[in-house]
Design a protein around this motif. Structure first.
Motif, mmCIF file in Angstrom:
data_model
loop_
_atom_site.group_PDB
_atom_site.id
_atom_site.type_symbol
_atom_site.label_atom_id
_atom_site.label_comp_id
_atom_site.label_asym_id
_atom_site.label_seq_id
_atom_site.Cartn_x
_atom_site.Cartn_y
_atom_site.Cartn_z
ATOM 1 N N VAL A 40 42.612 -109.447 35.295
ATOM 2 C CA VAL A 40 42.861 -109.389 33.858
ATOM 3 C C VAL A 40 44.370 -109.409 33.678
ATOM 4 O O VAL A 40 45.067 -108.506 34.161
ATOM 5 N N VAL A 41 44.885 -110.430 33.031
ATOM 6 C CA VAL A 41 46.324 -110.546 32.818
ATOM 7 C C VAL A 41 46.679 -109.932 31.474
ATOM 8 O O VAL A 41 46.088 -110.266 30.448
ATOM 9 N N ILE A 42 47.641 -109.016 31.493
ATOM 10 C CA ILE A 42 48.109 -108.358 30.274
ATOM 11 C C ILE A 42 49.602 -108.621 30.180
ATOM 12 O O ILE A 42 50.381 -108.122 30.995
ATOM 13 N N SER A 43 50.004 -109.414 29.192
ATOM 14 C CA SER A 43 51.373 -109.920 29.190
ATOM 15 C C SER A 43 51.956 -110.034 27.792
ATOM 16 O O SER A 43 51.233 -110.236 26.813
ATOM 17 N N ALA A 44 53.291 -109.912 27.737
ATOM 18 C CA ALA A 44 54.009 -110.163 26.490
ATOM 19 C C ALA A 44 54.281 -111.647 26.319
ATOM 20 O O ALA A 44 54.648 -112.096 25.231
ATOM 21 N N LEU A 45 54.112 -112.415 27.381
ATOM 22 C CA LEU A 45 54.299 -113.864 27.330
ATOM 23 C C LEU A 45 52.992 -114.503 26.888
ATOM 24 O O LEU A 45 52.010 -114.513 27.634
ATOM 25 N N THR A 46 52.957 -115.049 25.682
ATOM 26 C CA THR A 46 51.697 -115.584 25.158
ATOM 27 C C THR A 46 51.843 -117.008 24.613
ATOM 28 O O THR A 46 51.103 -117.400 23.716
ATOM 29 N N SER A 47 52.773 -117.773 25.148
ATOM 30 C CA SER A 47 52.889 -119.156 24.696
ATOM 31 C C SER A 47 51.630 -119.914 25.103
ATOM 32 O O SER A 47 51.008 -119.596 26.128
ATOM 33 N N ALA A 49 42.686 -114.503 22.581
ATOM 34 C CA ALA A 49 42.633 -114.275 21.139
ATOM 35 C C ALA A 49 43.878 -113.536 20.688
ATOM 36 O O ALA A 49 44.101 -112.392 21.067
ATOM 37 N N LEU A 50 44.712 -114.202 19.913
ATOM 38 C CA LEU A 50 45.855 -113.532 19.304
ATOM 39 C C LEU A 50 45.381 -112.747 18.092
ATOM 40 O O LEU A 50 44.530 -113.210 17.334
ATOM 41 N N ARG A 51 45.925 -111.582 17.907
ATOM 42 C CA ARG A 51 45.558 -110.776 16.746
ATOM 43 C C ARG A 51 46.153 -111.411 15.496
ATOM 44 O O ARG A 51 47.354 -111.642 15.416
ATOM 45 N N HIS A 89 39.906 -113.615 34.499
ATOM 46 C CA HIS A 89 38.781 -113.535 33.566
ATOM 47 C C HIS A 89 39.227 -113.310 32.122
ATOM 48 O O HIS A 89 38.437 -113.527 31.198
ATOM 49 N N ALA A 90 40.456 -112.874 31.921
ATOM 50 C CA ALA A 90 40.926 -112.652 30.548
ATOM 51 C C ALA A 90 42.445 -112.614 30.536
ATOM 52 O O ALA A 90 43.084 -112.205 31.510
ATOM 53 N N PHE A 91 43.009 -113.056 29.423
ATOM 54 C CA PHE A 91 44.453 -112.982 29.177
ATOM 55 C C PHE A 91 44.620 -112.215 27.871
ATOM 56 O O PHE A 91 44.119 -112.642 26.828
ATOM 57 N N VAL A 92 45.308 -111.073 27.943
ATOM 58 C CA VAL A 92 45.434 -110.205 26.785
ATOM 59 C C VAL A 92 46.908 -109.977 26.478
ATOM 60 O O VAL A 92 47.703 -109.685 27.377
ATOM 61 N N SER A 93 47.267 -110.105 25.211
ATOM 62 C CA SER A 93 48.629 -109.804 24.792
ATOM 63 C C SER A 93 48.886 -108.307 24.868
ATOM 64 O O SER A 93 47.997 -107.495 24.603
ATOM 65 N N LYS A 94 50.119 -107.931 25.235
ATOM 66 C CA LYS A 94 50.459 -106.510 25.282
ATOM 67 C C LYS A 94 50.438 -105.873 23.893
ATOM 68 O O LYS A 94 50.400 -104.647 23.779
ATOM 69 N N SER A 95 50.453 -106.693 22.861
ATOM 70 C CA SER A 95 50.384 -106.165 21.498
ATOM 71 C C SER A 95 48.945 -106.048 20.992
ATOM 72 O O SER A 95 48.712 -105.640 19.867
ATOM 73 N N ALA A 96 47.988 -106.405 21.837
ATOM 74 C CA ALA A 96 46.578 -106.375 21.432
ATOM 75 C C ALA A 96 46.099 -104.940 21.284
ATOM 76 O O ALA A 96 46.615 -104.023 21.934
ATOM 77 N N PRO A 97 45.105 -104.714 20.424
ATOM 78 C CA PRO A 97 44.527 -103.370 20.297
ATOM 79 C C PRO A 97 43.822 -102.965 21.581
ATOM 80 O O PRO A 97 43.388 -103.815 22.367
ATOM 81 N N SER A 98 43.690 -101.668 21.793
ATOM 82 C CA SER A 98 43.083 -101.165 23.024
ATOM 83 C C SER A 98 41.662 -101.678 23.206
ATOM 84 O O SER A 98 41.222 -101.915 24.339
ATOM 85 N N LEU A 120 44.463 -105.334 36.974
ATOM 86 C CA LEU A 120 45.129 -105.580 35.696
ATOM 87 C C LEU A 120 46.587 -105.899 36.014
ATOM 88 O O LEU A 120 47.291 -105.065 36.597
ATOM 89 N N VAL A 121 47.031 -107.094 35.652
ATOM 90 C CA VAL A 121 48.318 -107.587 36.139
ATOM 91 C C VAL A 121 49.230 -108.025 35.006
ATOM 92 O O VAL A 121 48.828 -108.802 34.132
ATOM 93 N N ASP A 122 50.476 -107.543 35.047
ATOM 94 C CA ASP A 122 51.523 -108.013 34.139
ATOM 95 C C ASP A 122 52.068 -109.320 34.696
ATOM 96 O O ASP A 122 52.459 -109.393 35.865
#
Length: 208
Positions: free
Chosen positions: A88-95, A137-139, A109-118, A61-63
């Motif tokens: 799995v990329v977990i980032s605040a950068l979501t452009s 998927a942006l919330r 395999h996945a890009f997840v916003s840090k603001s995403a639900p658990s 899991l990588v920032d």
């Protein structure tokens, strides 16, 4: 990095420059995978060392925006050196451009916003472990599912969409043509009042 022998215990790599975030991800990993050995990294250099020189991790899991990540470009280097390590990329950068370039890396395999639900982060971890690739998927705030009835076949297509399957794979799974899948997608988009696959998948996941 931790050089302790872990035997047959599963190893998970968590890379983020904030200790609180790493602690939170530890809990999410445990909820999905149970008891594992977690190796932590807090910058690009320690990430590369842990992934390439340390005990072999099952998933990472990588920032994207840690120090030493060179605006995310070092992720491609990691993928090249450790192609079998699911990321799995977990980032605040979501452009859109950042998301697109990141998901083009084969081992991401996945890009997840840090603001995403658990739940969304847990789904990304599970997908990576199974070798599936999820769409970003942006919330959508306050999104509500229209009260429209879909046919059973449209429901099947929608569920496969939520698993991140391409039109071609959906067609193969259901035994129909890719053109038919595209037609179903158009009807699903109309029913959910969305304009693309990402929005359709997110709205559906929030409605369940």
């Amino acid at each position: 990095m931790n050089g302790l022998s872990t035997g047959q215990e599963m190893i998970v790599l968590i890379a983020d420059d904030h200790a609180l975030v790493r602690d939170g991800l530890r809990g999410l990993v445990a909820s999905v995978l149970g008891e594992v050995h977690v190796v932590e990294a807090d910058d690009g250099d320690s990430l590369m060392q842990a992934a390439c020189d340390g005990p072999r991790a099952r998933v990472a899991l990588v920032d994207l925006n840690m120090p030493g990540m060179e605006r995310g470009f070092r992720l491609a280097e990691l993928a090249r050196l450790c192609p079998s390590l699911p990321l799995v990329v977990i980032s605040a950068l979501t452009s859109p451009d950042v998301v697109r370039r990141t998901l083009e890396i084969p081992s991401v395999h996945a890009f997840v916003s840090k603001s995403a639900p658990s739940e969304q982060i847990c789904a990304a971890i599970d997908a990576a472990m199974q070798g599936h690739k999820l769409p970003f998927a942006l919330r959508v705030a306050d999104a509500k599912r229209p009260e429209l009835i879909l046919t059973p076949r449209m429901e099947e297509v929608r569920q496969l969409l939520r698993l991140g399957m391409s039109n071609k794979l959906i067609a193969s799974t259901l035994g129909i043509t890719e053109g038919t899948v595209k037609n179903y997608m158009s009807e699903i988009f109309k029913a959910l009042n969305v304009s693309n696959r990402t929005q359709a998948a997110q709205l559906d996941s929030e409605s369940l």
